[in-house]
Structures are given as C-alpha cells and as structure tokens.
Motif scaffolding. Structure first.
Motif, PDB file in Angstrom:
ATOM      1  N   HIS A 118       0.479  -1.521   0.226  1.00 39.92           N
ATOM      2  CA  HIS A 118       0.303   0.167  -0.512  1.00 39.92           C
ATOM      3  C   HIS A 118       0.997   1.035  -0.632  1.00 39.92           C
ATOM      4  O   HIS A 118       1.815   0.812   0.767  1.00 39.92           O
ATOM      5  N   ASN A 119       0.439   2.215  -0.994  1.00 38.04           N
ATOM      6  CA  ASN A 119       1.026   3.883  -1.072  1.00 38.04           C
ATOM      7  C   ASN A 119       0.008   4.271   0.295  1.00 38.04           C
ATOM      8  O   ASN A 119      -0.599   5.024   0.574  1.00 38.04           O
ATOM      9  N   VAL A 120       0.839   4.141   1.454  1.00 36.81           N
ATOM     10  CA  VAL A 120       0.950   5.254   2.534  1.00 36.81           C
ATOM     11  C   VAL A 120       1.277   6.219   2.596  1.00 36.81           C
ATOM     12  O   VAL A 120       0.283   7.191   3.186  1.00 36.81           O
ATOM     13  N   GLY A 121       2.144   6.905   2.379  1.00 33.10           N
ATOM     14  CA  GLY A 121       2.614   8.564   1.408  1.00 33.10           C
ATOM     15  C   GLY A 121       1.188   8.784   1.255  1.00 33.10           C
ATOM     16  O   GLY A 121       0.605   9.749   1.376  1.00 33.10           O
ATOM     17  N   ALA A 122       0.653   8.276  -0.359  1.00 30.09           N
ATOM     18  CA  ALA A 122      -0.814   8.653  -0.646  1.00 30.09           C
ATOM     19  C   ALA A 122      -1.961   8.359   0.082  1.00 30.09           C
ATOM     20  O   ALA A 122      -2.658   9.637   0.281  1.00 30.09           O
ATOM     21  N   ALA A 123      -1.897   7.888   0.933  1.00 29.28           N
ATOM     22  CA  ALA A 123      -2.993   7.918   1.650  1.00 29.28           C
ATOM     23  C   ALA A 123      -2.839   8.791   3.131  1.00 29.28           C
ATOM     24  O   ALA A 123      -4.209   9.081   3.341  1.00 29.28           O
ATOM     25  N   THR A 124      -2.029   8.801   3.238  1.00 27.10           N
ATOM     26  CA  THR A 124      -1.577  10.020   4.612  1.00 27.10           C
ATOM     27  C   THR A 124      -1.950  11.352   4.066  1.00 27.10           C
ATOM     28  O   THR A 124      -2.649  11.903   4.835  1.00 27.10           O
ATOM     29  N   ALA A 125      -2.186  11.836   2.773  1.00 27.76           N
ATOM     30  CA  ALA A 125      -2.425  12.845   2.303  1.00 27.76           C
ATOM     31  C   ALA A 125      -3.478  12.872   1.838  1.00 27.76           C
ATOM     32  O   ALA A 125      -4.173  13.763   2.284  1.00 27.76           O
ATOM     33  N   ALA A 126      -4.057  12.074   1.509  1.00 26.89           N
ATOM     34  CA  ALA A 126      -5.286  12.286   0.957  1.00 26.89           C
ATOM     35  C   ALA A 126      -6.438  12.235   2.472  1.00 26.89           C
ATOM     36  O   ALA A 126      -7.279  12.527   2.633  1.00 26.89           O
ATOM     37  N   ARG A 127      -5.544  11.477   3.160  1.00 29.22           N
ATOM     38  CA  ARG A 127      -6.370  11.575   4.784  1.00 29.22           C
ATOM     39  C   ARG A 127      -6.698  13.259   5.122  1.00 29.22           C
ATOM     40  O   ARG A 127      -7.742  12.959   5.720  1.00 29.22           O
ATOM     41  N   SER A 128      -5.867  12.906   5.410  1.00 30.46           N
ATOM     42  CA  SER A 128      -5.489  15.207   5.880  1.00 30.46           C
ATOM     43  C   SER A 128      -5.374  16.042   5.400  1.00 30.46           C
ATOM     44  O   SER A 128      -5.764  17.279   5.304  1.00 30.46           O
ATOM     45  N   GLY A 129      -6.398  16.020   4.113  1.00 23.88           N
ATOM     46  CA  GLY A 129      -6.568  16.575   2.791  1.00 23.88           C
ATOM     47  C   GLY A 129      -5.133  17.290   2.186  1.00 23.88           C
ATOM     48  O   GLY A 129      -5.090  19.111   2.725  1.00 23.88           O
ATOM     49  N   ALA A 130      -5.561  16.693   1.465  1.00 24.11           N
ATOM     50  CA  ALA A 130      -4.103  18.178   0.382  1.00 24.11           C
ATOM     51  C   ALA A 130      -4.511  18.468   0.031  1.00 24.11           C
ATOM     52  O   ALA A 130      -5.777  19.259  -0.210  1.00 24.11           O
ATOM     53  N   GLY A 131      -3.721  19.699   0.041  1.00 20.45           N
ATOM     54  CA  GLY A 131      -3.710  20.975  -0.267  1.00 20.45           C
ATOM     55  C   GLY A 131      -3.964  22.563  -0.027  1.00 20.45           C
ATOM     56  O   GLY A 131      -4.264  23.447  -0.052  1.00 20.45           O
ATOM     57  N   THR A 132      -4.325  21.798   1.427  1.00 16.94           N
ATOM     58  CA  THR A 132      -5.092  22.814   2.987  1.00 16.94           C
ATOM     59  C   THR A 132      -3.763  23.200   2.876  1.00 16.94           C
ATOM     60  O   THR A 132      -2.526  22.028   3.461  1.00 16.94           O
ATOM     61  N   VAL A 133      -3.679  24.074   3.714  1.00 20.36           N
ATOM     62  CA  VAL A 133      -2.848  24.835   4.219  1.00 20.36           C
ATOM     63  C   VAL A 133      -2.788  24.532   5.831  1.00 20.36           C
ATOM     64  O   VAL A 133      -3.777  24.599   6.715  1.00 20.36           O
ATOM     65  N   PRO A 134      -1.911  23.295   6.361  1.00 21.06           N
ATOM     66  CA  PRO A 134      -2.018  23.488   7.389  1.00 21.06           C
ATOM     67  C   PRO A 134      -1.732  24.194   8.744  1.00 21.06           C
ATOM     68  O   PRO A 134      -0.747  25.439   8.885  1.00 21.06           O
ATOM     69  N   GLY A 135      -2.644  24.042  10.253  1.00 22.12           N
ATOM     70  CA  GLY A 135      -1.718  25.441  10.781  1.00 22.12           C
ATOM     71  C   GLY A 135      -2.157  27.119  10.791  1.00 22.12           C
ATOM     72  O   GLY A 135      -1.874  27.718  11.046  1.00 22.12           O
ATOM     73  N   LEU A 136      -3.218  27.372   9.883  1.00 21.69           N
ATOM     74  CA  LEU A 136      -3.245  28.822   8.754  1.00 21.69           C
ATOM     75  C   LEU A 136      -3.992  28.884  10.092  1.00 21.69           C
ATOM     76  O   LEU A 136      -3.478  30.591  10.596  1.00 21.69           O
ATOM     77  N   LEU A 137      -5.299  29.096  11.131  1.00 14.97           N
ATOM     78  CA  LEU A 137      -5.791  29.415  12.230  1.00 14.97           C
ATOM     79  C   LEU A 137      -4.610  30.123  12.983  1.00 14.97           C
ATOM     80  O   LEU A 137      -4.847  30.541  13.463  1.00 14.97           O
ATOM     81  N   PRO A 138      -3.628  28.796  13.988  1.00 17.21           N
ATOM     82  CA  PRO A 138      -3.039  29.391  14.358  1.00 17.21           C
ATOM     83  C   PRO A 138      -1.808  30.106  14.199  1.00 17.21           C
ATOM     84  O   PRO A 138      -1.522  30.956  14.776  1.00 17.21           O
ATOM     85  N   ARG A 139      -1.464  30.152  12.810  1.00 18.16           N
ATOM     86  CA  ARG A 139      -0.641  31.169  12.795  1.00 18.16           C
ATOM     87  C   ARG A 139      -1.101  32.387  12.097  1.00 18.16           C
ATOM     88  O   ARG A 139      -0.736  33.210  13.560  1.00 18.16           O
ATOM     89  N   THR A 140      -2.195  32.257  12.476  1.00 12.57           N
ATOM     90  CA  THR A 140      -2.809  33.983  12.219  1.00 12.57           C
ATOM     91  C   THR A 140      -3.202  34.373  13.482  1.00 12.57           C
ATOM     92  O   THR A 140      -2.454  35.787  13.772  1.00 12.57           O
ATOM     93  N   ALA A 141      -3.245  33.368  14.443  1.00 11.47           N
ATOM     94  CA  ALA A 141      -4.017  33.893  15.438  1.00 11.47           C
ATOM     95  C   ALA A 141      -1.816  34.380  15.757  1.00 11.47           C
ATOM     96  O   ALA A 141      -2.111  35.862  16.942  1.00 11.47           O
ATOM     97  N   LEU A 142      -0.468  33.805  15.839  1.00 12.12           N
ATOM     98  CA  LEU A 142       0.542  33.397  16.691  1.00 12.12           C
ATOM     99  C   LEU A 142       0.438  35.402  15.287  1.00 12.12           C
ATOM    100  O   LEU A 142       1.659  36.242  16.266  1.00 12.12           O
ATOM    101  N   ALA A 143       0.607  35.489  14.521  1.00 16.00           N
ATOM    102  CA  ALA A 143       0.647  36.366  13.736  1.00 16.00           C
ATOM    103  C   ALA A 143      -0.202  38.085  14.158  1.00 16.00           C
ATOM    104  O   ALA A 143       1.024  38.586  13.708  1.00 16.00           O
ATOM    105  N   ALA A 144      -0.970  37.980  14.321  1.00 13.16           N
ATOM    106  CA  ALA A 144      -1.493  39.205  15.203  1.00 13.16           C
ATOM    107  C   ALA A 144      -1.138  39.366  16.782  1.00 13.16           C
ATOM    108  O   ALA A 144      -1.252  40.282  17.181  1.00 13.16           O
ATOM    109  N   VAL A 145      -0.761  38.386  17.065  1.00 12.13           N
ATOM    110  CA  VAL A 145       0.007  39.106  18.696  1.00 12.13           C
ATOM    111  C   VAL A 145       1.149  40.810  18.468  1.00 12.13           C
ATOM    112  O   VAL A 145       1.214  41.461  19.261  1.00 12.13           O
TER     113      VAL A 145
END
Length: 114
Positions: free
Chosen positions: A3-30
């Motif tokens: 099985h292609n574990v990398g492809a399955a993990t990317a598909a499950r994690s929502g490929a194409g989305t930016v991880p941590g956008l909300l926490p990074r935006t909150a941190l950038a507001a400081v």
C-alpha cells in the motif's frame, strides 16, 4: 500487495489545505495587537518549534529590533522631528508589520521542497 502509505496519509489529511492556518494567523496577530512590543514572540515560537537556522536568525533580528525600538522610545523626547522621528517610525513599522508578515508568509516545513 503493498500500500502507498504516503498517498493514503496525504489524502486523509486533506491535501491542498494549509495546515495550521488559524494558529499561525493568531500568532501573527500578536505584534499587531501589542503594537510591536511582543514582536519577537512569533519568530521565537517558530524557532523553537522548527529549530532551523533561518528561524533562529529571524528571532534574533526581531528581538534586536524590539530592544532598539524600546531604547529609541525611551531616549527620544516627546516632541521630536526629523531623523529621530523617522527612526521611531521605522523601528515601529519593522517590529509590527515585519514580524507579522514573517509569521504569515513563512512556509511551513511540510511544504518545503526536498
């Protein structure tokens, strides 16, 4: 059957989305919410989490800018003109806007080309 574990993990994690956008935006507001007084906080958080040389360099730069801005504010009279005023505005701009843009525009370690 392998099985292609990398492809399955990317598909499950929502490929194409930016991880941590909300926490990074909150941190950038400081820096914006504190008017540059805590400008080093986002870069220090990024440096501690990632540990790259560039992140630590940015943390040192924003800490130096913050210290220089506080020293300039303490040594500058209330009614100032010319070069001293320009230095105050420049340090405030770098501490506030520079730190915010650094936090927002810094690529995450997962999206870096290898």
């Amino acid at each position: 059957m392998k099985h292609n574990v990398g492809a399955a993990t990317a598909a499950r994690s929502g490929a194409g989305t930016v991880p941590g956008l909300l926490p990074r935006t909150a941190l950038a507001a400081v820096p914006v919410l504190t008017l540059g007084m805590l400008a080093a906080v986002p870069s220090l958080v990024l440096a501690v989490r990632r540990g790259t040389r560039a992140d630590w360099l940015a943390a040192v730069v924003f800490t130096a800018v913050n210290v220089a801005w506080v020293a300039q504010a303490l040594l500058t009279p209330v009614e100032t003109h010319g070069l001293q005023y320009a230095a105050d505005v420049l340090l405030l701009f770098v501490a506030t806007v520079g730190a915010t843009l650094h936090c927002l525009l810094r690529r995450s370690s997962e999206s870096r080309p290898r």
